[in-house]
Design a protein around this motif. Structure first.
Motif, PDB file in Angstrom:
ATOM      1  N   ALA A  19       0.831  -1.211   0.000  1.00  0.00           N
ATOM      2  CA  ALA A  19       0.000   0.000   0.000  1.00  0.00           C
ATOM      3  C   ALA A  19       0.866   1.262   0.000  1.00  0.00           C
ATOM      4  N   ILE A  20       1.909   1.252   0.818  1.00  0.00           N
ATOM      5  CA  ILE A  20       2.809   2.405   0.891  1.00  0.00           C
ATOM      6  C   ILE A  20       3.537   2.603  -0.437  1.00  0.00           C
ATOM      7  N   ALA A  21       4.063   1.520  -0.988  1.00  0.00           N
ATOM      8  CA  ALA A  21       4.792   1.610  -2.259  1.00  0.00           C
ATOM      9  C   ALA A  21       3.885   2.093  -3.381  1.00  0.00           C
ATOM     10  N   GLY A  22       2.641   1.627  -3.399  1.00  0.00           N
ATOM     11  CA  GLY A  22       1.697   2.071  -4.418  1.00  0.00           C
ATOM     12  C   GLY A  22       1.427   3.560  -4.336  1.00  0.00           C
ATOM     13  N   ALA A  23       1.276   4.057  -3.106  1.00  0.00           N
ATOM     14  CA  ALA A  23       1.024   5.487  -2.916  1.00  0.00           C
ATOM     15  C   ALA A  23       2.245   6.318  -3.323  1.00  0.00           C
ATOM     16  N   ILE A  24       3.428   5.841  -2.962  1.00  0.00           N
ATOM     17  CA  ILE A  24       4.651   6.556  -3.346  1.00  0.00           C
ATOM     18  C   ILE A  24       4.803   6.573  -4.859  1.00  0.00           C
ATOM     19  N   PHE A  25       4.581   5.414  -5.501  1.00  0.00           N
ATOM     20  CA  PHE A  25       4.718   5.341  -6.953  1.00  0.00           C
ATOM     21  C   PHE A  25       3.756   6.293  -7.640  1.00  0.00           C
ATOM     22  N   LYS A  26       2.535   6.346  -7.161  1.00  0.00           N
ATOM     23  CA  LYS A  26       1.546   7.229  -7.780  1.00  0.00           C
ATOM     24  C   LYS A  26       2.025   8.688  -7.742  1.00  0.00           C
ATOM     25  N   GLN A  27       2.573   9.109  -6.612  1.00  0.00           N
ATOM     26  CA  GLN A  27       3.071  10.479  -6.488  1.00  0.00           C
ATOM     27  C   GLN A  27       4.304  10.715  -7.363  1.00  0.00           C
ATOM     28  N   VAL A  28       5.222   9.748  -7.369  1.00  0.00           N
ATOM     29  CA  VAL A  28       6.426   9.880  -8.197  1.00  0.00           C
ATOM     30  C   VAL A  28       6.049   9.939  -9.675  1.00  0.00           C
ATOM     31  N   TRP A  29       5.090   9.097 -10.079  1.00  0.00           N
ATOM     32  CA  TRP A  29       4.677   9.102 -11.481  1.00  0.00           C
ATOM     33  C   TRP A  29       4.065  10.443 -11.863  1.00  0.00           C
ATOM     34  N   LYS A  30       3.262  11.027 -10.977  1.00  0.00           N
ATOM     35  CA  LYS A  30       2.677  12.348 -11.255  1.00  0.00           C
ATOM     36  C   LYS A  30       3.776  13.385 -11.470  1.00  0.00           C
ATOM     37  N   LEU A  31       4.800  13.343 -10.616  1.00  0.00           N
ATOM     38  CA  LEU A  31       5.903  14.297 -10.747  1.00  0.00           C
ATOM     39  C   LEU A  31       6.713  14.045 -12.021  1.00  0.00           C
ATOM     40  N   ALA A  32       6.959  12.790 -12.338  1.00  0.00           N
ATOM     41  CA  ALA A  32       7.805  12.450 -13.480  1.00  0.00           C
ATOM     42  C   ALA A  32       7.113  12.688 -14.822  1.00  0.00           C
ATOM     43  N   SER A  33       5.810  12.421 -14.877  1.00  0.00           N
ATOM     44  CA  SER A  33       5.137  12.468 -16.176  1.00  0.00           C
ATOM     45  C   SER A  33       4.087  13.567 -16.295  1.00  0.00           C
ATOM     46  N   GLY A  34       3.635  14.087 -15.167  1.00  0.00           N
ATOM     47  CA  GLY A  34       2.565  15.070 -15.203  1.00  0.00           C
ATOM     48  C   GLY A  34       1.198  14.451 -15.413  1.00  0.00           C
ATOM     49  N   LYS A  35       1.120  13.127 -15.399  1.00  0.00           N
ATOM     50  CA  LYS A  35      -0.146  12.419 -15.592  1.00  0.00           C
ATOM     51  C   LYS A  35      -0.562  11.755 -14.289  1.00  0.00           C
ATOM     52  N   ASP A  36      -1.865  11.614 -14.103  1.00  0.00           N
ATOM     53  CA  ASP A  36      -2.367  11.010 -12.875  1.00  0.00           C
ATOM     54  C   ASP A  36      -2.138   9.507 -12.800  1.00  0.00           C
ATOM     55  N   ASP A  37      -2.273   8.812 -13.917  1.00  0.00           N
ATOM     56  CA  ASP A  37      -2.173   7.363 -13.916  1.00  0.00           C
ATOM     57  C   ASP A  37      -0.989   6.885 -14.745  1.00  0.00           C
ATOM     58  N   ALA A  38      -0.341   5.840 -14.261  1.00  0.00           N
ATOM     59  CA  ALA A  38       0.762   5.239 -14.995  1.00  0.00           C
ATOM     60  C   ALA A  38       0.204   4.423 -16.164  1.00  0.00           C
ATOM     61  N   PRO A  39       0.995   4.253 -17.208  1.00  0.00           N
ATOM     62  CA  PRO A  39       0.514   3.481 -18.347  1.00  0.00           C
ATOM     63  C   PRO A  39       0.351   2.002 -17.997  1.00  0.00           C
ATOM     64  N   ILE A  61      10.750   1.276  -6.632  1.00  0.00           N
ATOM     65  CA  ILE A  61      10.070   1.767  -5.433  1.00  0.00           C
ATOM     66  C   ILE A  61       9.571   0.603  -4.590  1.00  0.00           C
ATOM     67  N   PHE A  62       8.934  -0.371  -5.216  1.00  0.00           N
ATOM     68  CA  PHE A  62       8.438  -1.531  -4.465  1.00  0.00           C
ATOM     69  C   PHE A  62       9.590  -2.278  -3.795  1.00  0.00           C
ATOM     70  N   GLY A  63      10.715  -2.434  -4.486  1.00  0.00           N
ATOM     71  CA  GLY A  63      11.864  -3.129  -3.913  1.00  0.00           C
ATOM     72  C   GLY A  63      12.431  -2.424  -2.694  1.00  0.00           C
ATOM     73  N   VAL A  64      12.581  -1.116  -2.787  1.00  0.00           N
ATOM     74  CA  VAL A  64      13.132  -0.344  -1.669  1.00  0.00           C
ATOM     75  C   VAL A  64      12.171  -0.351  -0.481  1.00  0.00           C
ATOM     76  N   ILE A  69      10.750  -2.186   4.956  1.00  0.00           N
ATOM     77  CA  ILE A  69       9.742  -2.702   5.887  1.00  0.00           C
ATOM     78  C   ILE A  69      10.151  -4.070   6.419  1.00  0.00           C
ATOM     79  N   ASP A  70      10.673  -4.943   5.561  1.00  0.00           N
ATOM     80  CA  ASP A  70      11.127  -6.256   6.027  1.00  0.00           C
ATOM     81  C   ASP A  70      12.242  -6.121   7.057  1.00  0.00           C
ATOM     82  N   ARG A  71      13.168  -5.235   6.776  1.00  0.00           N
ATOM     83  CA  ARG A  71      14.286  -5.021   7.708  1.00  0.00           C
ATOM     84  C   ARG A  71      13.788  -4.479   9.037  1.00  0.00           C
ATOM     85  N   SER A  72      12.893  -3.524   8.983  1.00  0.00           N
ATOM     86  CA  SER A  72      12.332  -2.934  10.200  1.00  0.00           C
ATOM     87  C   SER A  72      11.560  -3.977  11.005  1.00  0.00           C
TER      88      SER A  72
END
Length: 83
Positions: A19-39, A61-64, A69-72
């Motif tokens: 859930a966290i990775a999905g939210a981060i990716f969505k924000q990063v994609w908006k910044l990188a592409s200017g679009k709301d949804d990834a292709p 993003i998912f890997g990091v 989280i696993d380490r924590s």
């Protein structure tokens, strides 16, 4: 008993991490592409480059997030159980 706790924590942290990775990716994609949804990979409106670039960003993003989280979780379990 600690194996049961460890597996439960691992499952919960995996869901939380996704859930966290999905939210981060969505924000990063908006910044990188200017679009709301990834292709989507099966969409005809995007080219190979954009689809693969989005997948690479998402995978990184998912890997990091998963590793963090696993380490924590592992450190928390170790502190709580001594194992």
């Amino acid at each position: 008993m600690s194996k049961v706790v460890s597996r439960g924590v691992s499952a919960a942290s995996g869901m939380l991490g996704g859930a966290i990775a999905g939210a981060i990716f969505k924000q990063v994609w908006k910044l990188a592409s200017g679009k709301d949804d990834a292709p989507q990979a099966n969409s005809d409106e995007y080219g190979w480059g954009e689809v693969l670039f989005a997948a690479a960003i998402q995978g990184a993003i998912f890997g990091v997030v998963k590793a963090a989280i696993d380490r924590s979780a592992a450190r928390s379990i170790h502190r709580a159980t001594g194992k």
